[in-house]
Design an enzyme around this catalytic site. Structure first.
Site, PDB file in Angstrom:
ATOM      1  N   CYS A  14       0.816  -1.230   0.000  1.00 19.88           N
ATOM      2  CA  CYS A  14       0.000   0.000   0.000  1.00 19.88           C
ATOM      3  C   CYS A  14       0.843   1.270   0.000  1.00 19.88           C
ATOM      4  O   CYS A  14       0.323   2.352  -0.249  1.00 19.88           O
ATOM      5  CB  CYS A  14      -0.931   0.021   1.197  1.00 19.88           C
ATOM      6  SG  CYS A  14      -2.091  -1.337   1.189  1.00 19.88           S
ATOM      7  N   HIS A  17      -3.265   7.215   2.776  1.00 22.02           N
ATOM      8  CA  HIS A  17      -3.721   5.931   2.229  1.00 22.02           C
ATOM      9  C   HIS A  17      -5.105   5.636   2.794  1.00 22.02           C
ATOM     10  O   HIS A  17      -5.343   5.783   4.002  1.00 22.02           O
ATOM     11  CB  HIS A  17      -2.717   4.845   2.619  1.00 22.02           C
ATOM     12  CG  HIS A  17      -3.186   3.467   2.296  1.00 22.02           C
ATOM     13  ND1 HIS A  17      -3.782   3.151   1.090  1.00 22.02           N
ATOM     14  CD2 HIS A  17      -3.164   2.308   3.021  1.00 22.02           C
ATOM     15  CE1 HIS A  17      -4.099   1.865   1.097  1.00 22.02           C
ATOM     16  NE2 HIS A  17      -3.744   1.340   2.244  1.00 22.02           N
ATOM     17  N   ASN A  48     -10.241   0.083   0.413  1.00 24.72           N
ATOM     18  CA  ASN A  48      -8.776   0.148   0.366  1.00 24.72           C
ATOM     19  C   ASN A  48      -8.304  -0.420  -0.981  1.00 24.72           C
ATOM     20  O   ASN A  48      -8.432  -1.610  -1.232  1.00 24.72           O
ATOM     21  CB  ASN A  48      -8.229  -0.686   1.542  1.00 24.72           C
ATOM     22  CG  ASN A  48      -6.712  -0.728   1.577  1.00 24.72           C
ATOM     23  OD1 ASN A  48      -6.036  -0.336   0.621  1.00 24.72           O
ATOM     24  ND2 ASN A  48      -6.166  -1.221   2.673  1.00 24.72           N
TER      25      ASN A  48
HETATM   26  N1  ACO Z   1     -18.418  -7.904  10.263  1.00 25.49           N
HETATM   27  C1  ACO Z   1     -18.806  -8.151  11.522  1.00 25.49           C
HETATM   28  N2  ACO Z   1     -17.922  -8.465  12.509  1.00 25.49           N
HETATM   29  C2  ACO Z   1     -16.631  -8.481  12.181  1.00 25.49           C
HETATM   30  C3  ACO Z   1     -16.168  -8.222  10.884  1.00 25.49           C
HETATM   31  C4  ACO Z   1     -17.135  -7.927   9.907  1.00 25.49           C
HETATM   32  N3  ACO Z   1     -16.793  -7.649   8.637  1.00 25.49           N
HETATM   33  N4  ACO Z   1     -14.820  -8.321  10.874  1.00 25.49           N
HETATM   34  C5  ACO Z   1     -14.447  -8.626  12.115  1.00 25.49           C
HETATM   35  N5  ACO Z   1     -15.542  -8.742  12.906  1.00 25.49           N
HETATM   36  C6  ACO Z   1     -15.595  -9.069  14.319  1.00 25.49           C
HETATM   37  C7  ACO Z   1     -14.429  -9.924  14.727  1.00 25.49           C
HETATM   38  O1  ACO Z   1     -14.672 -11.294  14.461  1.00 25.49           O
HETATM   39  C8  ACO Z   1     -14.336  -9.629  16.208  1.00 25.49           C
HETATM   40  O2  ACO Z   1     -15.284 -10.390  16.864  1.00 25.49           O
HETATM   41  P1  ACO Z   1     -14.886 -11.185  18.229  1.00 25.49           P
HETATM   42  O3  ACO Z   1     -14.509 -10.076  19.182  1.00 25.49           O
HETATM   43  O4  ACO Z   1     -16.127 -11.922  18.557  1.00 25.49           O
HETATM   44  O5  ACO Z   1     -13.710 -12.035  17.851  1.00 25.49           O
HETATM   45  C9  ACO Z   1     -14.769  -8.164  16.308  1.00 25.49           C
HETATM   46  O6  ACO Z   1     -15.480  -7.886  15.080  1.00 25.49           O
HETATM   47  C10 ACO Z   1     -13.629  -7.201  16.432  1.00 25.49           C
HETATM   48  O7  ACO Z   1     -12.600  -7.542  15.467  1.00 25.49           O
HETATM   49  P2  ACO Z   1     -11.305  -6.719  15.302  1.00 25.49           P
HETATM   50  O8  ACO Z   1     -10.479  -7.318  14.200  1.00 25.49           O
HETATM   51  O9  ACO Z   1     -10.662  -6.522  16.642  1.00 25.49           O
HETATM   52  O10 ACO Z   1     -11.942  -5.327  14.803  1.00 25.49           O
HETATM   53  P3  ACO Z   1     -11.277  -3.939  14.606  1.00 25.49           P
HETATM   54  O11 ACO Z   1     -12.076  -2.925  15.287  1.00 25.49           O
HETATM   55  O12 ACO Z   1      -9.782  -3.973  14.853  1.00 25.49           O
HETATM   56  O13 ACO Z   1     -11.476  -3.691  13.039  1.00 25.49           O
HETATM   57  C11 ACO Z   1     -10.258  -3.828  10.991  1.00 25.49           C
HETATM   58  C12 ACO Z   1     -10.922  -4.609  12.113  1.00 25.49           C
HETATM   59  C13 ACO Z   1     -11.308  -2.979  10.321  1.00 25.49           C
HETATM   60  C14 ACO Z   1      -9.668  -4.827  10.015  1.00 25.49           C
HETATM   61  C15 ACO Z   1      -9.163  -2.928  11.573  1.00 25.49           C
HETATM   62  O14 ACO Z   1      -8.357  -3.664  12.440  1.00 25.49           O
HETATM   63  C16 ACO Z   1      -8.268  -2.315  10.522  1.00 25.49           C
HETATM   64  O15 ACO Z   1      -8.707  -1.472   9.736  1.00 25.49           O
HETATM   65  N6  ACO Z   1      -6.975  -2.656  10.510  1.00 25.49           N
HETATM   66  C17 ACO Z   1      -6.005  -2.047   9.595  1.00 25.49           C
HETATM   67  C18 ACO Z   1      -6.182  -2.476   8.176  1.00 25.49           C
HETATM   68  C19 ACO Z   1      -5.238  -1.706   7.305  1.00 25.49           C
HETATM   69  O16 ACO Z   1      -5.059  -0.525   7.497  1.00 25.49           O
HETATM   70  N7  ACO Z   1      -4.562  -2.305   6.353  1.00 25.49           N
HETATM   71  C20 ACO Z   1      -3.635  -1.484   5.596  1.00 25.49           C
HETATM   72  C21 ACO Z   1      -2.731  -2.133   4.807  1.00 25.49           C
HETATM   73  S1  ACO Z   1      -3.488  -3.156   3.583  1.00 25.49           S
HETATM   74  C22 ACO Z   1      -2.263  -3.619   2.462  1.00 25.49           C
HETATM   75  O17 ACO Z   1      -1.107  -3.231   2.570  1.00 25.49           O
HETATM   76  C23 ACO Z   1      -2.605  -4.603   1.361  1.00 25.49           C
END
Ligand code: ACO
Length: 334
Positions: A114, A251, A281
């Site tokens: 990214c 980004h 993204n």
């Molecule tokens: N729908 C419903 N529930 C979900 C979903 C979904 N799509 N995805 C995850 N959950 C649930 C999980 O299972 C978890 O449930 P649990 O507590 O029962 O296990 C709960 O939601 C919380 O999950 P987390 O992963 O802790 O959620 P978080 O608030 O951290 O959000 C996310 C997840 C959106 C992926 C976030 O962590 C994020 O944006 N991370 C960074 C991603 C990024 O910036 N990537 C950049 C680089 S990409 C590249 O280089 C190719």
């Protein structure tokens, strides 16, 4: 006299097919409300069966060349930033070079996930500043929809497909990339990865999945910290402060990451460009798509100071400070 690499035109290309959060509710156990509140994304674009990364790259490249009024035959170099090439070889850049008619240009792909667009912008700028080349096309193009697991709700809701491109031209005016920060921490390789076609059976056995894998919460923390730190560093290197910045183009990974970083940097909301609600993204394409859109919408004007920051697999990060505008004053946004 110092030579600079002005951005003289930009373009973008996204697939026509829109995939909404309610479409995703039919594929995985998720909800529009969860996706919007946790990520800021409402919809993303997804390629059709007859579209690939190089097709989007070519469309964006043509638009940027037209905006810059540059004859493709005058290009010296084509760089495509991508981590989802449709061919391992030849490069996507070679296909773009041929398709746009850049017959004098060398061409290669660059993979910094990214962060790839800013890595490519910095690379292209070096070639211009050292006098080797005068005109370079830089493209970011990705098709993430073919590497995500559509049964994994933790990743499939986040990504989209698209491409963005810019044309750089040599000038004596202080335009284009004024400073940059590039960084890599390979110890974070297991936080965000996609195995390639030459991965060994042992590597495959150790992998969580053969699709894109991401430890979201860890990448989230890294992303906020690095966005803030790299923004400060890149401004300091050029002798500017956050108050000088007209537009922050981060980004487009997650609105919460962007808002947390902007808050820490005391950047007001009207200086922050966000379009991930419509595109998700798109990895190396997200910043050049946002730039092209910001120009179309009158959010970027000649003379503006633009702060860009990317982060992603590697782990990698990159920041770039750009003085917007074309040497003849009629460039993008003029
Ligand atoms: N729908 C419903 N529930 C979900 C979903 C979904 N799509 N995805 C995850 N959950 C649930 C999980 O299972 C978890 O449930 P649990 O507590 O029962 O296990 C709960 O939601 C919380 O999950 P987390 O992963 O802790 O959620 P978080 O608030 O951290 O959000 C996310 C997840 C959106 C992926 C976030 O962590 C994020 O944006 N991370 C960074 C991603 C990024 O910036 N990537 C950049 C680089 S990409 C590249 O280089 C190719």
């Amino acid at each position: 006299m110092t030579t600079y690499a002005a951005i003289t035109g930009c373009g973008r290309a996204v697939p026509h097919r829109v995939l909404t959060n309610s479409d995703l509710e039919k594929l995985v156990d998720t909800s529009d409300e969860w996706i919007r509140t946790r990520t800021g994304i409402s919809e993303r674009r997804v390629v059709a069966d007859d579209e690939a990364t190089s097709d989007l790259a070519i469309r964006a490249a043509r638009e940027a060349l037209a905006a810059a009024a540059t004859d493709p035959a005058d290009l010296d170099l084509v760089i495509v930033a991508t981590c989802t090439p449709d061919w391992m070889f030849p490069s996507v850049a070679a296909r773009v070079q041929h398709a746009v008619g850049a017959r004098r240009a060398a061409a290669f792909d660059l993979n910094a996930a990214c962060s790839g667009f800013i890595f490519a912008l910095a690379t292209a700028t070096q070639f211009i500043q050292n006098g080797s080349y005068r005109r370079v096309l830089v493209v970011g193009s990705e098709v993430l929809s073919r590497v995500v697991d559509w049964a994994d709700r933790k990743t499939c809701v986040l990504f989209g497909d698209g491409a963005g491109a810019v044309v750089l031209e040599a000038t004596e005016k202080p335009l284009g990339l004024l400073s940059y920060v590039l960084g890599t921490d390979g110890s974070g390789d297991r936080l965000l990865y996609l195995l390639g076609p030459t991965a060994s059976p042992q590597q495959r056995a150790r992998a969580e999945t053969t699709y894109l894998y991401m430890n979201g919460p860890e990448v989230f923390k890294f992303a906020v910290n690095v966005t803030v730190a790299a923004s400060r560093q890149v401004l300091e290197r050029a002798g500017y402060t956050l108050e000088d910045v007209a537009l922050f183009v981060p980004h487009q990974a997650n609105e919460r990451i962007i808002r947390a970083a902007a808050k820490s940097l005391h950047l007001p909301a009207d200086k922050v460009y966000i379009n991930l609600d419509r595109f998700g993204n798109t990895s190396a394409a997200s910043i050049p798509i946002a730039l092209a859109e910001a120009v179309e919408r009158g959010r970027l004007r000649p003379g503006d100071l633009v702060l860009m920051v990317g982060f992603g697999a590697g782990l990698t990060w990159a920041a770039g400070l750009v003085r917007w505008g074309s040497p003849n004053g009629t460039g993008p946004g003029g």
